[in-house]
Design a protein around this motif. Structure first.
Motif, PDB file in Angstrom:
ATOM      1  N   VAL A 206      48.800  59.817  36.357  1.00 22.99           N
ATOM      2  CA  VAL A 206      49.085  58.643  35.524  1.00 22.99           C
ATOM      3  C   VAL A 206      49.221  57.417  36.413  1.00 22.99           C
ATOM      4  O   VAL A 206      48.579  56.377  36.194  1.00 22.99           O
ATOM      5  CB  VAL A 206      50.393  58.840  34.731  1.00 22.99           C
ATOM      6  CG1 VAL A 206      50.750  57.573  33.960  1.00 22.99           C
ATOM      7  CG2 VAL A 206      50.276  60.035  33.805  1.00 22.99           C
ATOM      8  N   VAL A 207      50.033  57.564  37.461  1.00 20.90           N
ATOM      9  CA  VAL A 207      50.312  56.415  38.325  1.00 20.90           C
ATOM     10  C   VAL A 207      49.026  55.958  39.025  1.00 20.90           C
ATOM     11  O   VAL A 207      48.684  54.767  39.012  1.00 20.90           O
ATOM     12  CB  VAL A 207      51.387  56.795  39.378  1.00 20.90           C
ATOM     13  CG1 VAL A 207      51.550  55.665  40.385  1.00 20.90           C
ATOM     14  CG2 VAL A 207      52.699  57.079  38.672  1.00 20.90           C
ATOM     15  N   VAL A 208      48.283  56.913  39.592  1.00 25.72           N
ATOM     16  CA  VAL A 208      47.103  56.533  40.368  1.00 25.72           C
ATOM     17  C   VAL A 208      46.060  55.855  39.473  1.00 25.72           C
ATOM     18  O   VAL A 208      45.544  54.777  39.791  1.00 25.72           O
ATOM     19  CB  VAL A 208      46.491  57.780  41.052  1.00 25.72           C
ATOM     20  CG1 VAL A 208      45.125  57.446  41.643  1.00 25.72           C
ATOM     21  CG2 VAL A 208      47.433  58.282  42.127  1.00 25.72           C
ATOM     22  N   ASN A 209      45.769  56.465  38.317  1.00 21.87           N
ATOM     23  CA  ASN A 209      44.747  55.885  37.447  1.00 21.87           C
ATOM     24  C   ASN A 209      45.142  54.506  36.924  1.00 21.87           C
ATOM     25  O   ASN A 209      44.336  53.573  36.928  1.00 21.87           O
ATOM     26  CB  ASN A 209      44.468  56.813  36.266  1.00 21.87           C
ATOM     27  CG  ASN A 209      43.458  57.860  36.644  1.00 21.87           C
ATOM     28  OD1 ASN A 209      42.306  57.552  36.911  1.00 21.87           O
ATOM     29  ND2 ASN A 209      43.891  59.106  36.723  1.00 21.87           N
ATOM     30  N   ALA A 210      46.376  54.400  36.457  1.00 26.52           N
ATOM     31  CA  ALA A 210      46.827  53.106  35.936  1.00 26.52           C
ATOM     32  C   ALA A 210      46.762  52.069  37.052  1.00 26.52           C
ATOM     33  O   ALA A 210      46.297  50.940  36.848  1.00 26.52           O
ATOM     34  CB  ALA A 210      48.231  53.218  35.370  1.00 26.52           C
ATOM     35  N   ALA A 211      47.197  52.465  38.255  1.00 27.95           N
ATOM     36  CA  ALA A 211      47.209  51.502  39.365  1.00 27.95           C
ATOM     37  C   ALA A 211      45.795  51.027  39.678  1.00 27.95           C
ATOM     38  O   ALA A 211      45.573  49.837  39.910  1.00 27.95           O
ATOM     39  CB  ALA A 211      47.846  52.144  40.593  1.00 27.95           C
ATOM     40  N   ILE A 212      44.844  51.942  39.654  1.00 25.73           N
ATOM     41  CA  ILE A 212      43.471  51.547  39.994  1.00 25.73           C
ATOM     42  C   ILE A 212      42.984  50.465  39.027  1.00 25.73           C
ATOM     43  O   ILE A 212      42.507  49.405  39.436  1.00 25.73           O
ATOM     44  CB  ILE A 212      42.518  52.768  39.931  1.00 25.73           C
ATOM     45  CG1 ILE A 212      42.801  53.683  41.118  1.00 25.73           C
ATOM     46  CG2 ILE A 212      41.057  52.315  39.945  1.00 25.73           C
ATOM     47  CD1 ILE A 212      42.039  54.989  41.086  1.00 25.73           C
ATOM     48  N   PHE A 213      43.169  50.708  37.722  1.00 29.97           N
ATOM     49  CA  PHE A 213      42.669  49.735  36.746  1.00 29.97           C
ATOM     50  C   PHE A 213      43.434  48.417  36.809  1.00 29.97           C
ATOM     51  O   PHE A 213      42.849  47.334  36.755  1.00 29.97           O
ATOM     52  CB  PHE A 213      42.716  50.320  35.329  1.00 29.97           C
ATOM     53  CG  PHE A 213      41.494  51.119  35.011  1.00 29.97           C
ATOM     54  CD1 PHE A 213      40.370  50.514  34.464  1.00 29.97           C
ATOM     55  CD2 PHE A 213      41.444  52.473  35.291  1.00 29.97           C
ATOM     56  CE1 PHE A 213      39.229  51.246  34.190  1.00 29.97           C
ATOM     57  CE2 PHE A 213      40.312  53.215  35.019  1.00 29.97           C
ATOM     58  CZ  PHE A 213      39.189  52.600  34.472  1.00 29.97           C
ATOM     59  N   VAL A 214      44.751  48.534  36.942  1.00 24.45           N
ATOM     60  CA  VAL A 214      45.550  47.309  36.945  1.00 24.45           C
ATOM     61  C   VAL A 214      45.218  46.475  38.188  1.00 24.45           C
ATOM     62  O   VAL A 214      45.019  45.258  38.103  1.00 24.45           O
ATOM     63  CB  VAL A 214      47.057  47.648  36.886  1.00 24.45           C
ATOM     64  CG1 VAL A 214      47.887  46.418  37.179  1.00 24.45           C
ATOM     65  CG2 VAL A 214      47.401  48.199  35.515  1.00 24.45           C
ATOM     66  N   LEU A 215      45.116  47.145  39.333  1.00 25.01           N
ATOM     67  CA  LEU A 215      44.832  46.387  40.557  1.00 25.01           C
ATOM     68  C   LEU A 215      43.431  45.780  40.519  1.00 25.01           C
ATOM     69  O   LEU A 215      43.225  44.655  40.964  1.00 25.01           O
ATOM     70  CB  LEU A 215      44.977  47.284  41.789  1.00 25.01           C
ATOM     71  CG  LEU A 215      46.424  47.643  42.123  1.00 25.01           C
ATOM     72  CD1 LEU A 215      46.492  48.581  43.316  1.00 25.01           C
ATOM     73  CD2 LEU A 215      47.233  46.378  42.400  1.00 25.01           C
ATOM     74  N   PHE A 216      42.511  46.529  39.969  1.00 21.79           N
ATOM     75  CA  PHE A 216      41.145  45.999  39.855  1.00 21.79           C
ATOM     76  C   PHE A 216      41.154  44.709  39.031  1.00 21.79           C
ATOM     77  O   PHE A 216      40.655  43.670  39.454  1.00 21.79           O
ATOM     78  CB  PHE A 216      40.232  47.028  39.189  1.00 21.79           C
ATOM     79  CG  PHE A 216      38.835  46.528  38.962  1.00 21.79           C
ATOM     80  CD1 PHE A 216      37.877  46.645  39.959  1.00 21.79           C
ATOM     81  CD2 PHE A 216      38.483  45.930  37.764  1.00 21.79           C
ATOM     82  CE1 PHE A 216      36.598  46.164  39.762  1.00 21.79           C
ATOM     83  CE2 PHE A 216      37.200  45.445  37.559  1.00 21.79           C
ATOM     84  CZ  PHE A 216      36.260  45.567  38.562  1.00 21.79           C
ATOM     85  N   ALA A 217      41.759  44.804  37.851  1.00 17.78           N
ATOM     86  CA  ALA A 217      41.782  43.625  36.976  1.00 17.78           C
ATOM     87  C   ALA A 217      42.565  42.495  37.629  1.00 17.78           C
ATOM     88  O   ALA A 217      42.194  41.329  37.538  1.00 17.78           O
ATOM     89  CB  ALA A 217      42.387  43.989  35.632  1.00 17.78           C
ATOM     90  N   LEU A 218      43.641  42.862  38.319  1.00 19.90           N
ATOM     91  CA  LEU A 218      44.484  41.854  38.966  1.00 19.90           C
ATOM     92  C   LEU A 218      43.677  41.057  39.989  1.00 19.90           C
ATOM     93  O   LEU A 218      43.751  39.840  40.059  1.00 19.90           O
ATOM     94  CB  LEU A 218      45.651  42.560  39.663  1.00 19.90           C
ATOM     95  CG  LEU A 218      46.769  41.664  40.172  1.00 19.90           C
ATOM     96  CD1 LEU A 218      47.470  41.025  39.010  1.00 19.90           C
ATOM     97  CD2 LEU A 218      47.759  42.466  40.998  1.00 19.90           C
ATOM     98  N   SER A 219      42.867  41.779  40.779  1.00 17.16           N
ATOM     99  CA  SER A 219      42.152  41.077  41.837  1.00 17.16           C
ATOM    100  C   SER A 219      41.058  40.175  41.259  1.00 17.16           C
ATOM    101  O   SER A 219      40.713  39.168  41.852  1.00 17.16           O
ATOM    102  CB  SER A 219      41.556  42.060  42.834  1.00 17.16           C
ATOM    103  OG  SER A 219      40.783  43.003  42.143  1.00 17.16           O
ATOM    104  N   PHE A 220      40.516  40.519  40.086  1.00 18.46           N
ATOM    105  CA  PHE A 220      39.450  39.674  39.547  1.00 18.46           C
ATOM    106  C   PHE A 220      39.983  38.578  38.628  1.00 18.46           C
ATOM    107  O   PHE A 220      39.455  37.478  38.607  1.00 18.46           O
ATOM    108  CB  PHE A 220      38.418  40.524  38.818  1.00 18.46           C
ATOM    109  CG  PHE A 220      37.534  41.271  39.779  1.00 18.46           C
ATOM    110  CD1 PHE A 220      36.754  40.566  40.686  1.00 18.46           C
ATOM    111  CD2 PHE A 220      37.510  42.641  39.807  1.00 18.46           C
ATOM    112  CE1 PHE A 220      35.953  41.223  41.592  1.00 18.46           C
ATOM    113  CE2 PHE A 220      36.702  43.305  40.715  1.00 18.46           C
ATOM    114  CZ  PHE A 220      35.925  42.609  41.608  1.00 18.46           C
ATOM    115  N   LEU A 221      41.024  38.889  37.848  1.00 18.07           N
ATOM    116  CA  LEU A 221      41.533  37.860  36.933  1.00 18.07           C
ATOM    117  C   LEU A 221      42.490  36.912  37.640  1.00 18.07           C
ATOM    118  O   LEU A 221      42.640  35.769  37.242  1.00 18.07           O
ATOM    119  CB  LEU A 221      42.240  38.503  35.740  1.00 18.07           C
ATOM    120  CG  LEU A 221      41.348  39.331  34.819  1.00 18.07           C
ATOM    121  CD1 LEU A 221      42.172  39.985  33.733  1.00 18.07           C
ATOM    122  CD2 LEU A 221      40.265  38.472  34.185  1.00 18.07           C
ATOM    123  N   ALA A 222      43.135  37.411  38.706  1.00 13.90           N
ATOM    124  CA  ALA A 222      44.033  36.596  39.521  1.00 13.90           C
ATOM    125  C   ALA A 222      44.930  35.678  38.701  1.00 13.90           C
ATOM    126  O   ALA A 222      44.789  34.455  38.748  1.00 13.90           O
ATOM    127  CB  ALA A 222      43.222  35.771  40.512  1.00 13.90           C
TER     128      ALA A 222
END
Ligand SMILES: Nc1ncnc2c1ncn2[C@@H]1O[C@H](COP(=O)(O)OP(=O)(O)O)[C@@H](O)[C@H]1O
Ligand SMILES: [Mg+2]
Length: 675
Positions: free
Chosen positions: A16-32
């Motif tokens: 749960v933690v790893v998958n959620a982190a991957i998506f959240v961090l991905f979006a975070l880096s692009f949406l900034a």
């Protein structure tokens, strides 16, 4: 993890933690996200992702809640296996096939979403604050948010949960509102250019070009007809395959159709990607896939009984569709190829069917290809003709519409011109007289010293300043009402601007504004009316100075742009308010307590008189930027300018009146004609 042998497929919190982190961090880096509103929207996305993965690997809340319903309708369901969490499969049935299709669709959506976000981010990042309107931005205005939507839709397709289904509309709403707000800001910043782009490019869902709404864009679009064909062909083949697979096969011809169908869908999906990437090569792509499709059907027929196999019917689908798309030639060719392949399959699998069967099928295919092909070509010719008429009609309508707009504008200008000319004409003589009298009074006062006379002198100076301002005003009104025709002569625009800047410098110095010149030495001499153009740029520079606070600057730049010369006037003032934008060039529109509202109207008129344009935008730094674009007309091409110039109505002021206007504007220049 998909098997029933795992009794409790949940509780994997690390996943749960790893998958959620991957998506959240991905979006975070692009949406900034930076601002509060952006963070809030991002929070909704995070909640969505965390809820999804918690249910996927942590605890099956949705299944738990729905157990009562699901349990009675689907008795075989094991609520605690990961596989039953794929709710769509559980609800729709279909086993591994359905699972393959759902995974493919959802992964495709998510991949497309990730790609959109990445590409959108890359373009914006590279543009460094400039407006981007090409690449993916020629399709949608918010590719990053569109990407986010696609990703979340993909997630819903793969693994719906009560919380994510409920959160999704909220997610859409917050990002929609964020997008609207960003648009308002961008509109204020980029002005005209942004408004034009906004009018032609949709917000999130690209227009594929169906019908009238199709927007012209930098990207070459896939022809809607080609797209329809690709979709229909994919559907017909997949549907045909699925339909024919219902008919039982002899045991010795039994094959696993599931994986075949999966592979076929993937191949069709890849074809779509290829079509979108290379829309201009649609025809060769289609022809190559026709050959590939024929090959696939051949293999299928061969493996399922050769001449006996009923899968040969798929050949007819291919023949019919391609005949309709490409005409009788390709139709008959596809029929011949199909017949040959059927014959080969009949030979390969003994004992085979009698040859009369193959011959009859071949004849049927040939007839199908020929007849459908002919009907299609005839229909296409008729449509092309109708479309031609339609295009002509639309063009004529657009011209009419434009002419009407111009006439309305010209009439409005003319009416305003008549009033202002009359007013200015009436008050000019008295103003002149008052000015003279004031000067004489000043002389008298100067000759009679005394304490009262000092005050009287001050008062007279005040009166003289106001009289001068009034004289300036009448001048501007008269110029506006009787702008003379351009008398172009070959000249240096840079030299004219140098002189102009030197002329306005004292006024700028007085206001603490720095004037900056940035001439492009590559601009050749070209024909323009020096006096008129000077007046136009002067209006722009004066506006710039008036808008700029002390310590700011106004830049007067030139640039060679192909066949045109650009004069840019940029300031560091407050920029143009979006609410004022639609009225900027209207005569008498002003936001200044002592403005006439004629400066920009005159400047645009002069630009059009030269066959050019005047546009504005708000500069990234905050100020306004006006750009005059002029055709580089050389000697003797004044006629070309006249042709490029809109046929404007005269303002209605008579020649006599104009000629007696004496020293105002260009009224006294030789050869000047009233407008
Ligand atoms: N450089 C500028 N910065 C901000 N606003 C401007 C600028 N130039 C023009 N405007 C706006 O356009 C209006 C019309 O300008 P103009 O036609 O020159 O008339 P005026 O200068 O007499 O107001 C101005 O009142 C102002 O609101
Ligand atoms: Mg002005």
């Amino acid at each position: 993890m998909h098997g029933e042998e795992i009794p409790f497929g949940y509780g994997f919190w690390s996943l749960v933690v790893v998958n959620a982190a991957i998506f959240v961090l991905f979006a975070l880096s692009f949406l900034a996200p930076v601002r509060r509103r952006e963070w809030r929207s991002f929070g909704v996305f995070t909640a969505f992702v965390v809820a999804l993965f918690t249910e996927m690997y942590g605890f099956p809340l949705t299944i738990y809640v729905l157990t009562a319903i699901l349990g009675s309708r689907y008795p075989a369901l094991n609520p605690f296996s990961h596989a039953s969490g794929h709710l769509w499969i559980t609800l729709l049935g279909g086993g591994p096939w359905m699972s393959a299709v759902i995974h493919l669709v959802s992964n495709g959506l998510m991949l497309a979403g990730l790609l959109l976000m990445g590409v959108g981010w890359y373009r914006i990042h590279r543009a460094r604050g400039e407006l981007v309107t090409d690449g993916v931005y020629a399709w949608v205005r918010h590719p990053q948010y569109a990407g986010l939507f696609l990703i979340t839709i993909g997630m819903l397709v793969q693994w719906p949960t009560i919380i994510t289904v409920l959160t999704w509309p909220a997610l859409m709403l917050v990002y929609y509102r964020l997008a609207r707000r960003e648009e308002r800001e961008a509109e204020a910043r980029f002005g005209d250019a942004y408004a034009r782009w906004k009018a032609s490019v949709p917000m999130f869902v690209p227009r594929i070009g169906f019908g009238r709404g199709a927007a012209p864009s930098a990207v070459e679009r896939l022809d809607p007809e080609a797209l329809t064909f690709a979709v229909l062909r994919g559907l017909a083949m997949i549907g045909g395959l699925a339909a024919l697979s219902i008919v039982p096969l002899r045991p010795e011809h039994e094959i696993h159709l599931g994986p075949l169908l999966g592979a076929f869908i993937t191949y069709k999906a890849a074809l779509f990607v290829l079509l979108f990437a290379r829309p201009q090569r649609a025809r060769p792509i289609f022809l190559a896939t026709l050959v590939a499709d024929l090959g696939i059907v051949f293999v299928l027929v061969w493996f399922t009984g050769g001449g006996e196999s009923h899968f040969y019917l798929l050949f007819s689908v291919l023949v019919a569709l391609n005949a309709y798309q490409f005409g009788p030639g390709i139709g008959v060719l596809a029929a011949i190829l199909s017949a040959d392949l059927m014959a080969v399959a009949n030979i390969l699998v003994a004992p085979g069917v009698p040859w009369a069967h193959i011959g009859a099928r071949a004849a049927l295919f040939g007839l199908l290809g020929l007849a459908l092909g002919h009907i299609a070509s005839r229909e296409r010719r008729a449509r092309a003709e109708a479309e031609g008429f339609n295009a002509e009609l639309r063009a004529a309508l657009a011209r009419l519409e434009e002419a009407k707009d111009r006439a309305v504008r010209a009439e409005r200008l003319a009416a305003a011109g008549r009033v202002s000319a009359r007013m200015a004409h009436e008050v000019r003589s008295p103003i002149g007289a008052i000015g003279l009298n004031v000067e004489m009074l000043e002389e008298i006062v100067r000759g009679c010293p005394g304490p009262m006379m000092g005050d009287a002198g001050d008062l007279l100076r005040g009166i003289r300043a106001e009289v001068r301002r009034l004289a300036g005003l009448t001048d501007e009104y008269l110029t506006f009402s009787r702008l003379p025709r351009a008398q172009p002569q070959e000249d240096s625009i840079n030299e004219m601007l140098d002189e102009l800047v030197a002329f306005v410098k004292p006024e700028a110095d007085q206001r603490g504004v720095v004037l900056v010149r940035d001439p492009d030495p590559l601009i050749p001499l070209f024909s323009f009316d020096r006096d008129l153009l000077r007046r136009a740029v002067l209006n722009l520079v004066k506006n710039g100075i008036e808008a700029t606070p002390q310590g700011g600057w106004v830049l007067v730049a030139t640039r060679l742009d192909g066949e045109r010369a650009e004069v840019g006037v940029e300031d560091t003032g407050r920029g143009i308010d979006v609410r004022d934008a639609p009225h900027l060039f209207e005569p008498f529109f002003t936001t200044k307590p002592r403005g006439t509202g004629l400066g920009l109207a005159i400047a645009r008129q002069i630009a059009e008189e030269h066959g050019g344009t005047l546009r504005w935008e708000n500069a990234p730094g905050g100020g306004a930027r006006f750009t005059l674009r002029l055709p580089l007309v050389v000697n003797g091409l004044a006629d070309a300018m006249a042709a490029a110039r809109p046929p404007q109505q005269r303002s209605g002021v008579g020649r006599d009146e104009a000629e007696d206007s004496g020293g105002c504007g260009r009224g006294d220049s030789p050869g000047a004609r009233p407008r």
